[in-house]
Scaffold this motif. Structure first.
Motif, PDB file in Angstrom:
ATOM      1  N   LEU A  59    -101.597  23.221  11.394  1.00  0.00           N
ATOM      2  CA  LEU A  59    -100.770  22.558  12.067  1.00  0.00           C
ATOM      3  C   LEU A  59     -99.878  21.556  11.502  1.00  0.00           C
ATOM      4  CD1 LEU A  59    -102.911  22.739  15.870  1.00  0.00           C
ATOM      5  CD2 LEU A  59    -100.520  23.550  15.217  1.00  0.00           C
ATOM      6  N   LEU A  60    -100.566  21.229  11.422  1.00  0.00           N
ATOM      7  CA  LEU A  60     -99.922  19.856  10.133  1.00  0.00           C
ATOM      8  C   LEU A  60     -98.979  20.026   9.237  1.00  0.00           C
ATOM      9  CD1 LEU A  60    -103.234  16.949   9.873  1.00  0.00           C
ATOM     10  CD2 LEU A  60    -101.650  16.998  11.791  1.00  0.00           C
ATOM     11  N   GLU A  61     -99.302  20.862   8.488  1.00  0.00           N
ATOM     12  CA  GLU A  61     -98.418  21.859   7.546  1.00  0.00           C
ATOM     13  C   GLU A  61     -97.126  22.016   8.377  1.00  0.00           C
ATOM     14  OE1 GLU A  61    -100.391  23.499   3.874  1.00  0.00           O
ATOM     15  OE2 GLU A  61     -99.294  24.994   5.324  1.00  0.00           O
ATOM     16  N   ILE A  62     -97.127  22.285   9.717  1.00  0.00           N
ATOM     17  CA  ILE A  62     -95.752  22.920  10.069  1.00  0.00           C
ATOM     18  C   ILE A  62     -95.249  21.885  10.784  1.00  0.00           C
ATOM     19  CG2 ILE A  62     -95.474  24.344  12.112  1.00  0.00           C
ATOM     20  CD1 ILE A  62     -97.206  26.796  11.210  1.00  0.00           C
ATOM     21  N   LEU A  63     -96.438  20.993  11.012  1.00  0.00           N
ATOM     22  CA  LEU A  63     -95.494  19.634  11.602  1.00  0.00           C
ATOM     23  C   LEU A  63     -94.744  19.503  10.508  1.00  0.00           C
ATOM     24  CD1 LEU A  63     -98.165  18.726  14.875  1.00  0.00           C
ATOM     25  CD2 LEU A  63     -95.617  19.918  14.949  1.00  0.00           C
ATOM     26  N   GLY A  64     -95.685  19.048   9.745  1.00  0.00           N
ATOM     27  CA  GLY A  64     -94.972  18.213   8.624  1.00  0.00           C
ATOM     28  C   GLY A  64     -93.234  18.564   8.231  1.00  0.00           C
ATOM     29  N   LYS A  65     -93.735  19.915   8.216  1.00  0.00           N
ATOM     30  CA  LYS A  65     -92.080  20.860   7.643  1.00  0.00           C
ATOM     31  C   LYS A  65     -91.122  20.917   8.573  1.00  0.00           C
ATOM     32  CE  LYS A  65     -94.355  24.775   4.642  1.00  0.00           C
ATOM     33  NZ  LYS A  65     -95.141  25.631   4.685  1.00  0.00           N
ATOM     34  N   ARG A  66     -91.264  20.759   9.917  1.00  0.00           N
ATOM     35  CA  ARG A  66     -90.887  20.816  11.103  1.00  0.00           C
ATOM     36  C   ARG A  66     -89.716  18.984  10.579  1.00  0.00           C
ATOM     37  NH1 ARG A  66     -89.276  19.327  16.103  1.00  0.00           N
ATOM     38  NH2 ARG A  66     -88.961  20.364  17.751  1.00  0.00           N
ATOM     39  N   MET A  67     -90.231  18.102  10.877  1.00  0.00           N
ATOM     40  CA  MET A  67     -89.960  16.460  10.682  1.00  0.00           C
ATOM     41  C   MET A  67     -88.982  16.838   9.858  1.00  0.00           C
ATOM     42  SD  MET A  67     -91.149  15.412  13.141  1.00  0.00           S
ATOM     43  CE  MET A  67     -91.703  15.990  13.947  1.00  0.00           C
ATOM     44  N   LYS A  68     -89.889  17.219   8.486  1.00  0.00           N
ATOM     45  CA  LYS A  68     -88.407  17.705   6.977  1.00  0.00           C
ATOM     46  C   LYS A  68     -87.394  18.049   7.587  1.00  0.00           C
ATOM     47  CE  LYS A  68     -91.211  16.689   2.513  1.00  0.00           C
ATOM     48  NZ  LYS A  68     -92.261  17.319   3.311  1.00  0.00           N
ATOM     49  N   ILE A  69     -87.159  18.986   8.997  1.00  0.00           N
ATOM     50  CA  ILE A  69     -86.008  19.275   9.276  1.00  0.00           C
ATOM     51  C   ILE A  69     -85.628  18.987  10.275  1.00  0.00           C
ATOM     52  CG2 ILE A  69     -84.794  21.525  10.091  1.00  0.00           C
ATOM     53  CD1 ILE A  69     -86.688  23.090   9.478  1.00  0.00           C
ATOM     54  N   ALA A  70     -85.403  17.939  11.024  1.00  0.00           N
ATOM     55  CA  ALA A  70     -85.488  16.792  11.528  1.00  0.00           C
ATOM     56  C   ALA A  70     -85.267  15.612  10.478  1.00  0.00           C
ATOM     57  CB  ALA A  70     -86.405  15.986  12.964  1.00  0.00           C
ATOM     58  N   ASP A  71     -85.400  15.429  10.138  1.00  0.00           N
ATOM     59  CA  ASP A  71     -84.561  14.433   8.604  1.00  0.00           C
ATOM     60  C   ASP A  71     -83.487  15.323   8.429  1.00  0.00           C
ATOM     61  OD1 ASP A  71     -86.428  13.079   8.986  1.00  0.00           O
ATOM     62  OD2 ASP A  71     -87.743  13.895   6.586  1.00  0.00           O
ATOM     63  N   GLU A  72     -83.145  16.393   7.640  1.00  0.00           N
ATOM     64  CA  GLU A  72     -81.642  16.915   7.754  1.00  0.00           C
ATOM     65  C   GLU A  72     -80.592  17.103   8.479  1.00  0.00           C
ATOM     66  OE1 GLU A  72     -81.786  20.733   5.169  1.00  0.00           O
ATOM     67  OE2 GLU A  72     -84.519  20.246   4.654  1.00  0.00           O
ATOM     68  N   ILE A  73     -81.313  17.421   9.890  1.00  0.00           N
ATOM     69  CA  ILE A  73     -80.190  17.046  10.634  1.00  0.00           C
ATOM     70  C   ILE A  73     -79.843  15.622  10.726  1.00  0.00           C
ATOM     71  CG2 ILE A  73     -80.519  16.954  13.184  1.00  0.00           C
ATOM     72  CD1 ILE A  73     -82.067  19.641  13.290  1.00  0.00           C
ATOM     73  N   GLY A  74     -81.057  14.618  10.677  1.00  0.00           N
ATOM     74  CA  GLY A  74     -80.709  12.708  11.072  1.00  0.00           C
ATOM     75  C   GLY A  74     -79.397  13.467  10.055  1.00  0.00           C
ATOM     76  N   ALA A  75     -80.009  13.793   8.802  1.00  0.00           N
ATOM     77  CA  ALA A  75     -78.438  13.272   8.432  1.00  0.00           C
ATOM     78  C   ALA A  75     -77.091  14.434   7.937  1.00  0.00           C
ATOM     79  CB  ALA A  75     -78.818  14.097   6.634  1.00  0.00           C
ATOM     80  N   LEU A  76     -77.214  14.766   9.228  1.00  0.00           N
ATOM     81  CA  LEU A  76     -76.670  15.816   9.001  1.00  0.00           C
ATOM     82  C   LEU A  76     -75.781  15.239  10.074  1.00  0.00           C
ATOM     83  CD1 LEU A  76     -74.982  18.708   8.664  1.00  0.00           C
ATOM     84  CD2 LEU A  76     -75.990  19.383  10.080  1.00  0.00           C
ATOM     85  N   LYS A  77     -76.426  14.366  11.297  1.00  0.00           N
ATOM     86  CA  LYS A  77     -75.398  13.879  12.221  1.00  0.00           C
ATOM     87  C   LYS A  77     -74.952  12.093  12.014  1.00  0.00           C
ATOM     88  CE  LYS A  77     -78.126  15.555  15.950  1.00  0.00           C
ATOM     89  NZ  LYS A  77     -79.526  15.159  16.962  1.00  0.00           N
ATOM     90  N   LYS A  78     -75.588  11.829  10.774  1.00  0.00           N
ATOM     91  CA  LYS A  78     -75.156  11.265  10.634  1.00  0.00           C
ATOM     92  C   LYS A  78     -73.390  11.624   9.729  1.00  0.00           C
ATOM     93  CE  LYS A  78     -76.197   6.304   7.145  1.00  0.00           C
ATOM     94  NZ  LYS A  78     -77.553   6.611   6.723  1.00  0.00           N
ATOM     95  N   LYS A  79     -73.468  11.952   9.052  1.00  0.00           N
ATOM     96  CA  LYS A  79     -72.342  12.365   8.638  1.00  0.00           C
ATOM     97  C   LYS A  79     -71.280  12.714   9.676  1.00  0.00           C
ATOM     98  CE  LYS A  79     -70.822  15.875   4.933  1.00  0.00           C
ATOM     99  NZ  LYS A  79     -71.112  16.765   4.166  1.00  0.00           N
ATOM    100  N   ASN A  80     -71.472  13.142  10.578  1.00  0.00           N
ATOM    101  CA  ASN A  80     -70.619  13.486  11.100  1.00  0.00           C
ATOM    102  C   ASN A  80     -70.218  12.574  12.764  1.00  0.00           C
ATOM    103  OD1 ASN A  80     -69.321  16.490  10.379  1.00  0.00           O
ATOM    104  ND2 ASN A  80     -71.052  16.549   9.985  1.00  0.00           N
ATOM    105  N   ASN A  81     -71.271  11.728  12.456  1.00  0.00           N
ATOM    106  CA  ASN A  81     -71.258  10.461  13.630  1.00  0.00           C
ATOM    107  C   ASN A  81     -71.811  11.112  15.365  1.00  0.00           C
ATOM    108  OD1 ASN A  81     -70.966   8.001  14.292  1.00  0.00           O
ATOM    109  ND2 ASN A  81     -68.246   7.782  14.096  1.00  0.00           N
ATOM    110  N   VAL A  82     -72.575  11.346  14.922  1.00  0.00           N
ATOM    111  CA  VAL A  82     -72.621  12.468  15.869  1.00  0.00           C
ATOM    112  C   VAL A  82     -74.534  11.696  17.072  1.00  0.00           C
ATOM    113  CG1 VAL A  82     -74.133  14.795  17.658  1.00  0.00           C
ATOM    114  CG2 VAL A  82     -72.035  14.680  15.730  1.00  0.00           C
ATOM    115  N   ALA A  83     -74.407  11.244  18.151  1.00  0.00           N
ATOM    116  CA  ALA A  83     -75.684  10.812  19.004  1.00  0.00           C
ATOM    117  C   ALA A  83     -76.647  11.530  18.687  1.00  0.00           C
ATOM    118  CB  ALA A  83     -75.145  11.032  19.989  1.00  0.00           C
ATOM    119  N   ILE A  84     -77.968  10.960  18.168  1.00  0.00           N
ATOM    120  CA  ILE A  84     -79.287  11.586  18.067  1.00  0.00           C
ATOM    121  C   ILE A  84     -79.883  12.076  19.120  1.00  0.00           C
ATOM    122  CG2 ILE A  84     -81.582  11.338  18.039  1.00  0.00           C
ATOM    123  CD1 ILE A  84     -80.927   8.537  16.129  1.00  0.00           C
ATOM    124  N   LEU A  85     -79.660  11.788  20.417  1.00  0.00           N
ATOM    125  CA  LEU A  85     -80.785  12.660  21.339  1.00  0.00           C
ATOM    126  C   LEU A  85     -78.939  13.236  22.225  1.00  0.00           C
ATOM    127  CD1 LEU A  85     -82.752  13.095  23.253  1.00  0.00           C
ATOM    128  CD2 LEU A  85     -82.187  11.521  25.289  1.00  0.00           C
TER     129      LEU A  85
END
Ligand code: PEP
Ligand code: MN
Length: 360
Positions: free
Chosen positions: A287-313
């Motif tokens: 479970l922890l391993e999968i949650l960790g992987k899921r958060m890494k994808i969230a980080d990527e989404i964060g970077a993408l939103k930042k680049k495109n100036n999109v709101a987080i929520l």
């Protein structure tokens, strides 16, 4: 292959008071090396001497084994110490030679189990033998392929069967040489509780410092035995140097390991509880391993939103996820209340991750 107690009878016949221990070098190197290790193993729990004679290497150019000459050395070790001997066979010719030299336990390696053609060739060559045959899991995490190999041998009349869990290769680098994926042998155990299950911590670990912990987990999961690569001079072994341990380390390890073999009602209860708890630990780790992987994808989404100036929520997307998870949760007998709580927490952690990326 029906499930029956006979599958364990070869192991019961050993009459051991502890799990089966198979030990010896990754590869037979010289006659003196084999004999020295065999004699040192006499002071340990090991009753079977292993050594690779034909070494399947992933890349060519590494030491590929001494060949059938090594079988004579194993026979001599058996004469001198009374240990049983075991080696890997990877084709019909190896089987013939191993049988001619009275090898007691033959094992099918991970690179062989992946190929039903070769497994069938080996099964045909072993037709009706009363030798013990152990099947290592295939290199890739595929339970059906593993069971298929066991069934091919069973159908060829080989009744003294067992399996060896040596981990599964992954493209990602992990702390293991081969990921244990404990869930796969646990599933196999549920399917065939009487098929002896042996751990090969050496090839899972790839390094000697985590072998003890792997063995303890296996014993807590009620494994029937251990196969551990052992050499008097591990660092200078001709193959798999980093993962081998000395016979003396092995001796101390089997003293330090908690072994749950005693009987009696109270003890049986404690053993069962401990086994189930270890299974829970395996799941929690996943479970922890999968949650960790899921958060890494969230980080990527964060970077993408930042680049495109999109709101987080993004409320619409979030509500879609929740609806889907509540339905899937029902299928898995998980209450709506639980799903809501757990996904809110996951979502919040995801937002925290994205915020951190965006504010960086
Ligand atoms: C071995 O036991 O030395 C070996 C080659 O193992 P595997 O087939 O698990 O890689
Ligand atoms: Mn090896």
């Amino acid at each position: 292959m029906e499930n029956n107690k006979k599958l364990k009878s070869w192991l019961d016949a050993f009459g051991l008071q502890h799990p089966l221990v198979i030990a010896g070098p990754c590869s037979a190197e010289t006659e003196a090396q084999i004999l020295k290790i065999a004699h040192q193993l006499k002071d340990t729990d090991a009753t079977v001497l292993r050594a690779g004679i034909w070494k399947p290497r992933t890349r060519p150019g590494n030491f590929e084994g001494v060949g059938s000459l090594g079988l004579k050395w194993l026979q001599k070790a058996k004469e001198e110490t009374g240990m049983l001997i075991a080696t890997e066979v990877a084709n019909a010719n190896h089987v013939d030679l191993a049988l001619k030299h009275d090898v007691d336990i033959l094992w099918v390696g991970a690179r062989t189990t992946v190929s039903p053609f070769i497994v069938q060739e080996i099964a045909d060559a072993l037709q009706g033998t009363d030798k013990t045959v152990l099947i290592k899991n295939p290199v890739n995490p595929d339970l059906a392929l593993w069971l298929g190999a066991v069934e091919r041998l069973y159908e060829a009349g080989v009744k003294n069967l067992g399996v060896i869990h040596r981990g599964f290769s992954t493209y990602e680098k992990t702390r293991y040489r081969n990921n244990p994926e404990w869930q796969i042998p646990i599933d196999l155990q549920n399917r065939y509780p009487d098929l002896p299950l042996i751990l090969d911590p050496s090839h899972i670990a790839g390094r000697r410092d985590i072998i003890f912990d792997l063995c303890q987990t296996a014993l807590d999961l009620n494994y029937d035995g251990l196969m551990i690569e052992t050499h008097f001079d591990p660092d200078n072994a001709w193959s798999d140097a980093a993962q081998q341990i000395t016979p003396e380390t092995l001796r101390q390890m089997t003293i330090d390991l908690r072994i749950r073999k005693e009987e009696g009602d109270a003890i049986e209860f404690k053993n069962k509880l401990a086994t189930l708890r270890t299974k829970i630990d395996v799941m929690d780790h996943k479970l922890l391993e999968i949650l960790g992987k899921r958060m890494k994808i969230a980080d990527e989404i964060g970077a993408l939103k930042k680049k495109n100036n999109v709101a987080i929520l993004q409320t619409k997307r979030w509500n879609e996820i929740l609806g889907k998870m509540i339905l899937e949760g029902e299928d898995n007998k998980l209450s709506e209340e639980f799903i809501l709580r757990i996904f809110k927490a996951i979502h919040q952690e995801s937002i925290n991750h994205q915020k951190k990326v965006i504010n960086e």
